[in-house]
Write a protein that holds these residues in place. Structure first.
Motif, PDB file in Angstrom:
ATOM      1  N   VAL A 124       0.855  -1.186   0.000  1.00 49.33           N
ATOM      2  CA  VAL A 124       0.000   0.000   0.000  1.00 49.33           C
ATOM      3  C   VAL A 124       0.894   1.240   0.000  1.00 49.33           C
ATOM      4  O   VAL A 124       1.827   1.343   0.804  1.00 49.33           O
ATOM      5  CB  VAL A 124      -0.933   0.029   1.223  1.00 49.33           C
ATOM      6  CG1 VAL A 124      -1.784   1.302   1.210  1.00 49.33           C
ATOM      7  CG2 VAL A 124      -1.834  -1.204   1.242  1.00 49.33           C
ATOM      8  N   GLU A 125       0.617   2.143  -0.910  1.00 48.99           N
ATOM      9  CA  GLU A 125       1.344   3.403  -0.996  1.00 48.99           C
ATOM     10  C   GLU A 125       0.514   4.483  -0.302  1.00 48.99           C
ATOM     11  O   GLU A 125      -0.679   4.601  -0.540  1.00 48.99           O
ATOM     12  CB  GLU A 125       1.553   3.759  -2.471  1.00 48.99           C
ATOM     13  CG  GLU A 125       2.229   5.092  -2.717  1.00 48.99           C
ATOM     14  CD  GLU A 125       2.243   5.430  -4.195  1.00 48.99           C
ATOM     15  OE1 GLU A 125       3.170   4.989  -4.887  1.00 48.99           O
ATOM     16  OE2 GLU A 125       1.311   6.113  -4.645  1.00 48.99           O
ATOM     17  N   VAL A 126       1.158   5.230   0.583  1.00 46.18           N
ATOM     18  CA  VAL A 126       0.467   6.315   1.288  1.00 46.18           C
ATOM     19  C   VAL A 126       1.196   7.629   1.012  1.00 46.18           C
ATOM     20  O   VAL A 126       2.414   7.715   1.166  1.00 46.18           O
ATOM     21  CB  VAL A 126       0.401   6.054   2.810  1.00 46.18           C
ATOM     22  CG1 VAL A 126      -0.283   7.226   3.519  1.00 46.18           C
ATOM     23  CG2 VAL A 126      -0.357   4.764   3.099  1.00 46.18           C
ATOM     24  N   GLU A 127       0.429   8.632   0.591  1.00 43.10           N
ATOM     25  CA  GLU A 127       0.982   9.956   0.347  1.00 43.10           C
ATOM     26  C   GLU A 127       0.371  10.957   1.313  1.00 43.10           C
ATOM     27  O   GLU A 127      -0.838  10.947   1.557  1.00 43.10           O
ATOM     28  CB  GLU A 127       0.718  10.411  -1.092  1.00 43.10           C
ATOM     29  CG  GLU A 127       1.562   9.700  -2.132  1.00 43.10           C
ATOM     30  CD  GLU A 127       1.345  10.270  -3.528  1.00 43.10           C
ATOM     31  OE1 GLU A 127       0.551  11.237  -3.664  1.00 43.10           O
ATOM     32  OE2 GLU A 127       1.959   9.759  -4.475  1.00 43.10           O
ATOM     33  N   VAL A 142       7.064   4.845  11.585  1.00 44.32           N
ATOM     34  CA  VAL A 142       5.720   5.051  11.060  1.00 44.32           C
ATOM     35  C   VAL A 142       4.983   3.733  10.791  1.00 44.32           C
ATOM     36  O   VAL A 142       3.757   3.671  10.870  1.00 44.32           O
ATOM     37  CB  VAL A 142       5.768   5.929   9.788  1.00 44.32           C
ATOM     38  CG1 VAL A 142       6.333   5.155   8.598  1.00 44.32           C
ATOM     39  CG2 VAL A 142       4.392   6.503   9.476  1.00 44.32           C
ATOM     40  N   GLN A 143       5.705   2.658  10.484  1.00 47.58           N
ATOM     41  CA  GLN A 143       5.044   1.382  10.205  1.00 47.58           C
ATOM     42  C   GLN A 143       4.235   0.875  11.395  1.00 47.58           C
ATOM     43  O   GLN A 143       3.267   0.126  11.228  1.00 47.58           O
ATOM     44  CB  GLN A 143       6.070   0.329   9.789  1.00 47.58           C
ATOM     45  CG  GLN A 143       6.969  -0.181  10.904  1.00 47.58           C
ATOM     46  CD  GLN A 143       8.021  -1.143  10.390  1.00 47.58           C
ATOM     47  OE1 GLN A 143       8.864  -0.773   9.580  1.00 47.58           O
ATOM     48  NE2 GLN A 143       7.953  -2.386  10.841  1.00 47.58           N
ATOM     49  N   THR A 145       8.822   1.700   3.650  1.00 45.29           N
ATOM     50  CA  THR A 145       9.914   2.368   2.940  1.00 45.29           C
ATOM     51  C   THR A 145       9.537   3.830   2.739  1.00 45.29           C
ATOM     52  O   THR A 145       8.541   4.137   2.057  1.00 45.29           O
ATOM     53  CB  THR A 145      10.168   1.710   1.574  1.00 45.29           C
ATOM     54  OG1 THR A 145      10.435   0.322   1.755  1.00 45.29           O
ATOM     55  CG2 THR A 145      11.351   2.368   0.877  1.00 45.29           C
ATOM     56  N   PHE A 146      10.308   4.716   3.320  1.00 43.39           N
ATOM     57  CA  PHE A 146      10.077   6.152   3.175  1.00 43.39           C
ATOM     58  C   PHE A 146      10.861   6.636   1.961  1.00 43.39           C
ATOM     59  O   PHE A 146      12.082   6.512   1.901  1.00 43.39           O
ATOM     60  CB  PHE A 146      10.536   6.877   4.444  1.00 43.39           C
ATOM     61  CG  PHE A 146      10.461   8.388   4.361  1.00 43.39           C
ATOM     62  CD1 PHE A 146       9.398   9.025   3.738  1.00 43.39           C
ATOM     63  CD2 PHE A 146      11.458   9.175   4.934  1.00 43.39           C
ATOM     64  CE1 PHE A 146       9.325  10.415   3.663  1.00 43.39           C
ATOM     65  CE2 PHE A 146      11.398  10.563   4.874  1.00 43.39           C
ATOM     66  CZ  PHE A 146      10.325  11.174   4.235  1.00 43.39           C
ATOM     67  N   LEU A 165       4.067   0.629   2.256  1.00 44.97           N
ATOM     68  CA  LEU A 165       3.818  -0.276   3.372  1.00 44.97           C
ATOM     69  C   LEU A 165       3.711  -1.710   2.861  1.00 44.97           C
ATOM     70  O   LEU A 165       3.083  -1.961   1.826  1.00 44.97           O
ATOM     71  CB  LEU A 165       2.518   0.105   4.086  1.00 44.97           C
ATOM     72  CG  LEU A 165       2.379   1.558   4.538  1.00 44.97           C
ATOM     73  CD1 LEU A 165       0.962   1.811   5.047  1.00 44.97           C
ATOM     74  CD2 LEU A 165       3.402   1.882   5.624  1.00 44.97           C
ATOM     75  N   HIS A 166       4.304  -2.637   3.605  1.00 45.63           N
ATOM     76  CA  HIS A 166       4.293  -4.043   3.217  1.00 45.63           C
ATOM     77  C   HIS A 166       3.543  -4.856   4.279  1.00 45.63           C
ATOM     78  O   HIS A 166       3.788  -4.700   5.480  1.00 45.63           O
ATOM     79  CB  HIS A 166       5.721  -4.565   3.079  1.00 45.63           C
ATOM     80  CG  HIS A 166       6.536  -3.816   2.067  1.00 45.63           C
ATOM     81  ND1 HIS A 166       6.752  -4.276   0.783  1.00 45.63           N
ATOM     82  CD2 HIS A 166       7.194  -2.626   2.142  1.00 45.63           C
ATOM     83  CE1 HIS A 166       7.488  -3.410   0.120  1.00 45.63           C
ATOM     84  NE2 HIS A 166       7.775  -2.399   0.926  1.00 45.63           N
ATOM     85  N   PHE A 167       2.660  -5.734   3.805  1.00 44.99           N
ATOM     86  CA  PHE A 167       1.898  -6.608   4.687  1.00 44.99           C
ATOM     87  C   PHE A 167       2.018  -8.039   4.175  1.00 44.99           C
ATOM     88  O   PHE A 167       1.923  -8.285   2.968  1.00 44.99           O
ATOM     89  CB  PHE A 167       0.423  -6.192   4.726  1.00 44.99           C
ATOM     90  CG  PHE A 167       0.200  -4.793   5.239  1.00 44.99           C
ATOM     91  CD1 PHE A 167      -0.007  -4.560   6.588  1.00 44.99           C
ATOM     92  CD2 PHE A 167       0.206  -3.709   4.371  1.00 44.99           C
ATOM     93  CE1 PHE A 167      -0.197  -3.267   7.071  1.00 44.99           C
ATOM     94  CE2 PHE A 167       0.003  -2.415   4.842  1.00 44.99           C
ATOM     95  CZ  PHE A 167      -0.201  -2.197   6.193  1.00 44.99           C
TER      96      PHE A 167
END
Length: 208
Positions: free
Chosen positions: A104-107, A137-138, A157-158, A172-174
């Motif tokens: 998931v990419e978060v902006e 943040v994770q 990963t920032f 984000l990795h799940f």
């Protein structure tokens, strides 16, 4: 009559030779075409996905002057971005080994395109905010599956853009999520102190 029969026989034999050669090349061409079919199908699907938009599943929330956009990234897009598209069989193999993972990419975006890691937004000094985005943040993210399993974020990963882009982005990795299940991303915002927010993805991930 005898001479006529011989001429007719030679003509028929040459005709058969020609037909045989044509059939041989037809078989070779067909075999080559069959060998290329899997890759061609994958290339066609990749092209179609690019036209539609790889990352089409986005959800946004706005709190105060900060927007939060979460996008479920198709795993194949992420693999291709890192591996390139030279060996599609390798891409397919990597995907099969990782198909229970989600990305998931978060902006984070400030409405006036200001730098969100300034102390005025985070109540931390700039260096502390960068460290938080890089290492802490994770812990603020989790995923809830359709079967009500809660999955903690396994890594983040920032993406450091060094103030070039007017937003901050993390990946984000799940792990261990069934490939057919929809997910809901839960974010407890500890950096900008805007509380709990939910991003519900209602479509299954894009597949090749």
């Amino acid at each position: 009559m005898k001479g006529t029969r011989q001429i007719h026989f030679r003509f028929t034999y040459k005709g058969l030779q020609l037909i045989g050669i044509l059939l041989f090349f037809t078989v070779i061409f067909s075999c080559q075409k069959e060998k290329k079919t899997p890759d061609s199908k994958i290339e066609e699907r990749l092209f179609n996905l690019e036209q539609v938009g790889w990352k089409s599943k986005s959800i946004s929330h706005i709190f105060s002057d900060i927007s939060y956009k979460a996008t479920e990234v198709p795993l194949q897009y992420y693999i291709l971005k890192n591996e390139g598209n030279e060996d599609l069989e390798k891409i397919d193999s990597i995907y099969k080994s990782l198909k229970r993972e989600r990305i998931v990419e978060v902006e984070f975006h400030q409405e006036k395109e200001d730098d969100l890691l300034k102390a005025v937004y985070t109540n931390k000094d700039y260096e502390a905010s960068v460290k938080y985005m890089s290492f802490k943040v994770q812990e603020d993210f989790m995923v809830v599956t359709e079967s009500n399993d809660t999955i903690r974020c396994s890594g983040a990963t920032f993406e450091r853009n060094f103030k070039v882009a007017p937003f901050k982005r993390i990946l984000l990795h799940f792990n261990d999520i069934p490939s057919g299940e929809n997910i809901q991303l839960i974010y407890d915002d500890q950096l900008f102190d805007n509380g709990l927010m939910k991003f519900k993805f209602t479509e299954t991930p894009i597949k090749l």
